[in-house]
Write a protein that holds these residues in place. Structure first.
Motif, PDB file in Angstrom:
ATOM      1  N   MET A  65       0.832  -1.219   0.000  1.00 44.18           N
ATOM      2  CA  MET A  65       0.000   0.000   0.000  1.00 44.18           C
ATOM      3  C   MET A  65       0.861   1.261   0.000  1.00 44.18           C
ATOM      4  N   ASN A 105       0.787  -8.909   3.963  1.00 41.09           N
ATOM      5  CA  ASN A 105       0.251  -8.015   4.991  1.00 41.09           C
ATOM      6  C   ASN A 105       0.217  -6.566   4.508  1.00 41.09           C
ATOM      7  N   ALA A 106       1.323  -6.130   3.913  1.00 39.25           N
ATOM      8  CA  ALA A 106       1.442  -4.723   3.517  1.00 39.25           C
ATOM      9  C   ALA A 106       0.591  -4.380   2.302  1.00 39.25           C
ATOM     10  N   MET A 108      -2.640  -5.379   2.089  1.00 36.03           N
ATOM     11  CA  MET A 108      -4.011  -5.655   2.566  1.00 36.03           C
ATOM     12  C   MET A 108      -4.469  -7.056   2.205  1.00 36.03           C
ATOM     13  N   GLY A 109      -3.564  -8.015   2.329  1.00 30.80           N
ATOM     14  CA  GLY A 109      -3.940  -9.415   2.168  1.00 30.80           C
ATOM     15  C   GLY A 109      -4.261 -10.044   3.513  1.00 30.80           C
ATOM     16  N   LEU A 110      -4.665 -11.318   3.484  1.00 28.90           N
ATOM     17  CA  LEU A 110      -5.090 -12.018   4.704  1.00 28.90           C
ATOM     18  C   LEU A 110      -3.893 -12.681   5.380  1.00 28.90           C
ATOM     19  N   ILE A 111      -3.675 -12.340   6.643  1.00 32.26           N
ATOM     20  CA  ILE A 111      -2.586 -12.920   7.440  1.00 32.26           C
ATOM     21  C   ILE A 111      -3.123 -13.254   8.836  1.00 32.26           C
ATOM     22  N   ALA A 117       0.498  -7.952  13.526  1.00 30.22           N
ATOM     23  CA  ALA A 117       0.577  -8.001  12.066  1.00 30.22           C
ATOM     24  C   ALA A 117       1.999  -7.691  11.610  1.00 30.22           C
ATOM     25  N   VAL A 217       3.724  -0.329   8.226  1.00 34.68           N
ATOM     26  CA  VAL A 217       4.226  -1.664   8.569  1.00 34.68           C
ATOM     27  C   VAL A 217       4.868  -2.285   7.322  1.00 34.68           C
TER      28      VAL A 217
ATOM     29  N   MET B  14      -6.581 -11.719   9.942  1.00 35.07           N
ATOM     30  CA  MET B  14      -6.929 -10.346   9.561  1.00 35.07           C
ATOM     31  C   MET B  14      -6.371  -9.917   8.209  1.00 35.07           C
ATOM     32  N   ILE B  15      -7.044  -8.945   7.635  1.00 34.08           N
ATOM     33  CA  ILE B  15      -6.532  -8.243   6.474  1.00 34.08           C
ATOM     34  C   ILE B  15      -5.518  -7.218   6.986  1.00 34.08           C
ATOM     35  N   GLY B  16      -4.317  -7.226   6.435  1.00 34.99           N
ATOM     36  CA  GLY B  16      -3.262  -6.329   6.893  1.00 34.99           C
ATOM     37  C   GLY B  16      -3.549  -4.882   6.527  1.00 34.99           C
ATOM     38  N   PRO B  17      -2.614  -4.021   6.895  1.00 36.64           N
ATOM     39  CA  PRO B  17      -1.271  -4.332   7.393  1.00 36.64           C
ATOM     40  C   PRO B  17      -1.039  -4.157   8.897  1.00 36.64           C
ATOM     41  N   THR B  22      -5.570  -1.444  11.394  1.00 39.98           N
ATOM     42  CA  THR B  22      -6.495  -2.038  10.433  1.00 39.98           C
ATOM     43  C   THR B  22      -7.505  -2.934  11.162  1.00 39.98           C
ATOM     44  N   GLY B  59      -4.713   1.581   5.568  1.00 36.12           N
ATOM     45  CA  GLY B  59      -6.050   1.143   5.176  1.00 36.12           C
ATOM     46  C   GLY B  59      -7.058   1.264   6.313  1.00 36.12           C
ATOM     47  N   LYS B  62     -10.513   2.107   5.001  1.00 41.43           N
ATOM     48  CA  LYS B  62     -11.225   0.969   4.398  1.00 41.43           C
ATOM     49  C   LYS B  62     -11.725   0.011   5.472  1.00 41.43           C
ATOM     50  N   ASP B  74     -11.100 -10.448   9.030  1.00 41.14           N
ATOM     51  CA  ASP B  74     -10.458 -11.286   8.005  1.00 41.14           C
ATOM     52  C   ASP B  74     -11.246 -11.299   6.690  1.00 41.14           C
ATOM     53  N   ILE B  76     -11.991 -10.211   3.161  1.00 37.15           N
ATOM     54  CA  ILE B  76     -11.208  -9.619   2.069  1.00 37.15           C
ATOM     55  C   ILE B  76     -11.956  -8.444   1.410  1.00 37.15           C
ATOM     56  N   ILE B  78     -12.903  -5.928   2.765  1.00 38.48           N
ATOM     57  CA  ILE B  78     -12.427  -4.671   3.357  1.00 38.48           C
ATOM     58  C   ILE B  78     -11.696  -3.832   2.307  1.00 38.48           C
ATOM     59  N   ARG B  79     -10.937  -4.506   1.447  1.00 36.16           N
ATOM     60  CA  ARG B  79     -10.190  -3.797   0.400  1.00 36.16           C
ATOM     61  C   ARG B  79     -11.092  -2.946  -0.494  1.00 36.16           C
TER      62      ARG B  79
END
Lengths: 289, 222
Positions: A65, A105-106, A108-111, A117, A217, B14-17, B22, B59, B62, B74, B76, B78-79
């Motif tokens: 991001m 993570n950076a 906005m994916g699922l971790i 985080a 992050v 969770m959705i990062g970061p 977030t 984010g 968002k 978690d 997705i 959210i994006r």
């Protein structure tokens, strides 16, 4: 079954002739009134997300991001495939996975936060790399996660895992301590060796500041997740060789916390000092302009 | 303090970061959306401290908007929450508040209006690691985590209201984990917040509303 310190945890293990993962699982069942299969399913889900986030960017790199990172995991993986790795397959794969998770993570994916985080690459990096190297079953990896969870629980309970409170040593330091303990259990070390490995990590990462460029992050967080992997595996190796530790885990945790509170405000996730305040970082970030 | 689960350590999924900027933001907003209950027409988010300074790169915006629509940490979606909110006809805006040393660095005010003209404002703080709590409801200072099934009672500060609530809990065999009363000032609007180990029964709100000093009841299941 509950425990409030490393010492009490070891006592539980000794009394019941079991591993740290067994104690942690039992604690979860009793305190949260959850049946074993529900807990197991939840942990499987954790492992599934960890695995997917550790692998995806190796094939499909993705820009963060904030635009500071992206593509590192693929580079490391190619480097290793070409036989050019100088740190051996366990560490090489471990750092690749850790950096991959940070890429996910950076962007906005699922971790899975582990414990946060910003430090989420270390535990999957270490455990998944060991799994591949030694052909460890998923069920055993779930044990490793439970043991890692026990260390993280003690850190959350008795110290902190927030970079804003205790610096990076509290985030990636604790993540690496968790991973080290999990690794020792997977390699058939004793409960007390697990805690010793966690203690070594806290010692070796003591005082590490939290200084994310632009407050994001991304950087140096991604590199430091890789260094957390190397620290965890180093500590596990030391204890598995039979070396015993002078300073116990509880003391190191308390020390980490008290050092953390004395880290200046500028170096606790405020992006006002350290790496964040370098000329290059400011040029790349541009947040203050 | 609530017990720390292994899934508080290895989690949230969770959705990062950022677990604080977030996931924590999403959790606060999701709780606010549940408290609002009915169909949301518009929402304004006012961000403070570190939230105000770094929300774009994390984010946070968002995640807040996703949370208010009920997305979990978690999810997705959210994006794409800006787009989804537009499709759902929800008007939204983000503002940054004045710096104030007394305000927790990761604070957000959420001001909501539903399609029937009811409004509700919530202040939440994100505490790190995905943990958060609500610190204000309609400018009354409160404190609850939303980690447990909860009943929030808006009432006139009069004798007998709390007894009415506890009677109901007792009759329905609901074990109280935490129960606290917050008020604006003596005799004015007060908030009783009950956090329970058990699921809140359907119809709890209607039963509790039988007391004439109770204005409104919000129930939150987990």
């Amino acid at each position: 079954m509950d425990f409030k310190s490393g010492e009490e945890l070891l006592l539980c293990c000794r009394e019941h002739h079991c591993r740290i993962s067994d104690v942690m699982r039992k604690r979860e069942e009793e305190l949260f009134e959850q049946p074993p299969d529900i807990i197991n399913d939840r942990m499987k889900k954790v492992l599934e997300i960890m695995r997917s986030s550790a692998r995806k960017p190796i094939k499909d790199p993705v820009r963060s991001m904030g635009g500071l990172i992206g593509g590192e995991a693929k580079k490391l993986s190619l480097h290793h495939e070409k036989g050019r790795s100088i740190c051996g397959s366990v560490i090489s794969r471990g750092i690749t996975y850790a950096m991959a998770v940070m890429e996910v993570n950076a962007s906005m994916g699922l971790i899975v936060a582990a414990p946060t985080a910003g430090s989420s690459g270390v535990v999957p990096g270490v455990l998944l790399s060991l799994q591949e190297e030694y052909g460890i079953s998923d069920d055993r990896i779930l044990d490793g996660l439970m043991t890692a969870g026990a260390i993280g629980y003690l850190a959350m309970r008795n110290a902190t895992v927030a970079g804003a409170v205790g610096g990076c040593q509290a985030e990636i330091g604790v993540a690496a301590a968790m991973a080290a303990a999990g690794a020792v259990e997977l390699m058939d070390g004793t409960p007390s060796q697990c805690l010793d490995a966690a203690s070594i990590v806290l010692m070796n990462m003591l005082g590490l500041v939290c200084d994310p460029v632009g407050g994001l992050v991304e950087y140096p967080c991604q590199n430091r997740n890789a260094s957390g992997v190397a620290n965890a595996i180093t500590a596990a190796e030391i204890v598995l060789s039979g070396v015993s530790e002078l300073i116990c885990f509880d003391e190191m945790l308390e020390t980490m916390y008290s050092v953390g509170k004395r880290i200046p405000y500028e170096l606790r996730e405020t992006a006002l000092g350290g790496c964040a305040a370098t000329k290059s970082a400011c040029a790349a970030c541009g947040a203050c302009k | 303090m609530a017990f720390i689960s292994v899934f508080d350590v290895l989690g949230p999924n969770m959705i990062g970061p950022s677990s604080s900027h977030t996931a924590g933001a999403c959790a606060i907003s999701r709780l606010a959306g549940k408290m609002m209950g009915k169909k949301l027409a518009s929402v304004k988010f006012i961000l403070y401290g570190s939230f105000a300074k770094t929300y774009h790169g994390h984010g946070t915006d968002k995640a807040l908007l996703g949370g208010i629509m009920g997305f979990d940490t978690d999810d997705i979606r959210i994006r794409d929450s800006f787009q989804i909110a537009k499709e759902r006809g929800i008007a939204f805006s983000f503002e940054t508040g004045e710096d104030d040393a007394d305000i927790h660095p990761n604070t957000v005010d959420i001001i909501m209006n539903d399609t029937e003209g009811r409004s509700l404002s919530i202040r939440g703080e994100s505490l790190g690691g995905g943990k958060s709590h609500i610190t204000r409801i309609n400018n009354v200072e409160v404190d609850f985590s939303g980690e447990y099934p909860s009943i929030i009672v808006v009432q006139r500060d009069r004798p007998g209201v709390v007894a009415h609530i506890t009677n109901y809990l007792s009759e329905n065999d609901i074990n109280v984990a935490f129960m606290r009363l917050f008020r604006e000032s003596k005799g004015e609007t007060a908030y009783t917040i009950v956090e329970s180990d058990d699921r809140i029964p359907e119809g709890a709100a209607q039963e509790l509303m039988k007391n004439k000093n109770i204005y409104e009841v919000m129930t939150l299941q987990m």
